[in-house]
Design an enzyme around this catalytic site. Structure first.
Site, PDB file in Angstrom:
ATOM      1  CB  ILE A  16      50.722  28.500  26.759  1.00 29.58           C
ATOM      2  CG1 ILE A  16      52.120  28.775  26.191  1.00 29.58           C
ATOM      3  CG2 ILE A  16      49.842  27.848  25.699  1.00 29.58           C
ATOM      4  CD1 ILE A  16      52.870  27.519  25.799  1.00 29.58           C
ATOM      5  CD  GLU A  17      46.147  30.052  24.175  1.00 33.47           C
ATOM      6  OE1 GLU A  17      45.737  30.014  23.011  1.00 33.47           O
ATOM      7  OE2 GLU A  17      47.222  30.612  24.490  1.00 33.47           O
ATOM      8  CD  GLN A  18      46.559  25.520  24.970  1.00 33.06           C
ATOM      9  OE1 GLN A  18      47.190  26.562  25.158  1.00 33.06           O
ATOM     10  NE2 GLN A  18      46.035  25.225  23.800  1.00 33.06           N
ATOM     11  N   GLY A  19      47.447  26.837  30.224  1.00 30.71           N
ATOM     12  CA  GLY A  19      47.765  26.854  31.645  1.00 30.71           C
ATOM     13  C   GLY A  19      49.230  26.647  31.975  1.00 30.71           C
TER      14      GLY A  19
END
Length: 510
Positions: free
Chosen positions: A321-324
């Site tokens: 997920i792009e939030q890490g």
């Protein structure tokens, strides 16, 4: 930069924010890592004194609750002059200011904004990348300008070693607003109880490299030094620390240990009750091979996780997920973007770098508009600035993009029967149009680079080919001449059409 930080109230911390300052903030939807007390103090100061005015606000991901929190704190006429944002929908009032040209509005890929802040923080000449080429971020397609008031060129086209690149231009950052769980007495900031660390270090770096100030909000102060391995932002970058004992981990609750990496039972609460959404998700999930590294977007495409879980295939995939975050159980709804029991947590800047290196095998994302060239729009409609979030960074760098959505919208009613569908009432809004309003994903560029793309709906599947969009599958019970072609703004290529798999059309969660 060797002095210790000043522990102060939120009001005192923001008192020095000057008119015309550029303010960069970290955070994500649902209150994740949002420095809410600092935002509230800045808003209160403006409403009480009329200052600061003319701010430039920079944020990579969307922050807010569609009402008063997050970037809504800045959505007052006169308070901001310019907004450079990756995602806007959490603040309808800011969207209204943009739609009526009362601010200069720019929408850029979330990853490009975060990575640009990192480059500013290293005093390098901006972010040079191929991400955003041939999309709305490309200066040939508007350069990220989201309204008529936005006139400055923030992005330029470069040619390096015979290949096109974009340069996202650097700018000075005067104030960074960041958050952590704890600060030690020296001012080191840690994020032990946070659901993500996002781009907080890059935001702080950008301000310090520009001669600006870093204001950090935390829930508590530790008695002694933090374990150096637990430090997210070193004290040398921090100018003021505001302690907020009432700080919540997210809007949903003060603390959920599973969101900060503690063990979770790994159970996905499968949501496949809507047979139309379930059919789309089941067909999309067929494009996820065993062992794939996968990213899913908000909305209908998120149900791909439910399908993989229901079919016992989730454990064989890696979710990024792009939030890490990696793996775990993704949270749905307004907290989408975080996970319970994640297997790894890295800064979102690192995650975007990993996406750029081609880590993603498949992404399953939303579908708002698609056209004959295979281009997709999810970022602007009727002059309303939505922003792409991580959509561009993800879709342009994944080997295969699977776009998920209903075939039409607004009034669509579909009867899903065992093995097929019947269109009861057609939607008033066509999603397959002659030309998208804005290019968030470039079909021709993807085809040129040999990347795959599918468009999955409840009644048909389309595929990106070098010659354009081809109709490849039709649901049992659907007539091409009656149920598909009259509701498209273009005629797709039609050859070798086969039935959509009957097993995707069934009611129930199984």
């Amino acid at each position: 930069m060797g002095h210790g930080p000043l522990f102060s109230s939120a009001a005192d911390a923001v008192a020095g924010v000057a008119d015309g300052a550029t303010v960069a903030i970290t955070g994500s939807g649902g209150g994740v890592l949002e420095p809410d007390s600092l935002l509230a103090a800045l808003e209160s100061r403006f409403l009480g004194t009329g200052a600061p005015r003319g701010l430039t606000l920079v944020h990579a991901l969307g922050l807010g609750d569609r009402d008063r929190r997050g970037t809504n704190a800045f959505a007052h006429e006169g308070m901001v002059r310019r907004v450079i944002g990756g995602h806007w929908t959490w603040s309808p009032r800011m969207m209204e200011l943009a739609a009526t040209d009362r601010i200069e509005a720019y929408a850029l890929p979330a990853g490009a904004i975060s990575l640009l802040l990192r480059e500013i923080g290293a005093r390098r000449p901006g972010l040079v990348t191929r991400t955003g080429l041939h999309t709305f971020a490309d200066p040939r397609n508007g350069g990220g300008r989201a309204n008529r008031a936005a006139r400055e060129d923030l992005v330029e086209l470069l040619e390096l070693d015979g290949a096109e690149h974009l340069r996202y231009r650097p700018f000075p950052v005067d104030v960074a607003l960041v958050r952590g769980s704890e600060a030690d007495p020296s001012g080191n900031i840690g994020c032990a109880d946070e659901a993500a660390v996002l781009d907080s270090l890059a935001v702080a770096q950008a301000a310090k490299a520009s001669g600006g100030r870093v204001l950090a909000q935390v829930k508590r102060v530790t008695d002694g030094p933090l374990d150096p391995r637990a430090v997210t932002i070193p004290a040398a970058l921090v100018d003021a620390v505001v302690v907020c004992p009432e700080q919540w981990q997210t809007y949903a609750g003060e603390d959920d240990p599973a969101l900060s990496g503690a063990s979770a039972d790994g159970t996905v609460h499968v949501d496949l009750d809507d047979p139309v959404r379930a059919a789309v998700a089941r067909r999309a999930a067929m494009e996820v091979p065993q062992g794939a590294v996968l990213n899913v977007g908000f909305g209908m495409s998120a149900h791909v996780i439910d399908v993989l879980a229901a079919e016992g295939r989730l454990a064989g995939s890696t979710i990024a997920i792009e939030q890490g975050l990696f793996d775990g159980v993704p949270v749905s709804g307004d907290l989408f973007g975080i996970s319970r029991g994640a297997s790894a947590r890295v800064p979102s800047t690192t995650q975007f770098d990993l996406f750029g290196m081609g880590m993603l095998d498949v992404c399953c994302l939303g579908l708002a508009q698609a056209d004959a060239s295979g281009s997709v729009n999810v970022s602007q409609f009727g002059g309303r600035t939505i922003g792409p979030g991580g959509f561009v960074d993800i879709s342009q760098n994944a080997r295969k993009a699977v776009f998920c959505g209903t075939f039409t919208a607004k009034g669509l009613e579909v009867d899903v029967r065992d093995g097929g569908v019947r269109i009861v009432s057609e939607g008033r809004v066509h999603k397959f149009v002659d030309a998208v309003e804005q290019i968030t994903y470039s079909g021709p560029f993807a085809a040129q680079e040999g990347r795959e793309a599918l468009f999955v709906t409840e009644r048909a599947v389309f595929e990106l080919t070098p010659g354009g969009v081809a109709l490849t599958e039709v649901a049992p019970g659907v007539d091409v001449e009656r149920d598909i072609l009259p509701h498209m703004g273009f005629r797709p290529l039609i050859k070798d059409v086969r039935p959509m798999p009957a097993e995707v059309f069934r009611k129930g969660r199984a």
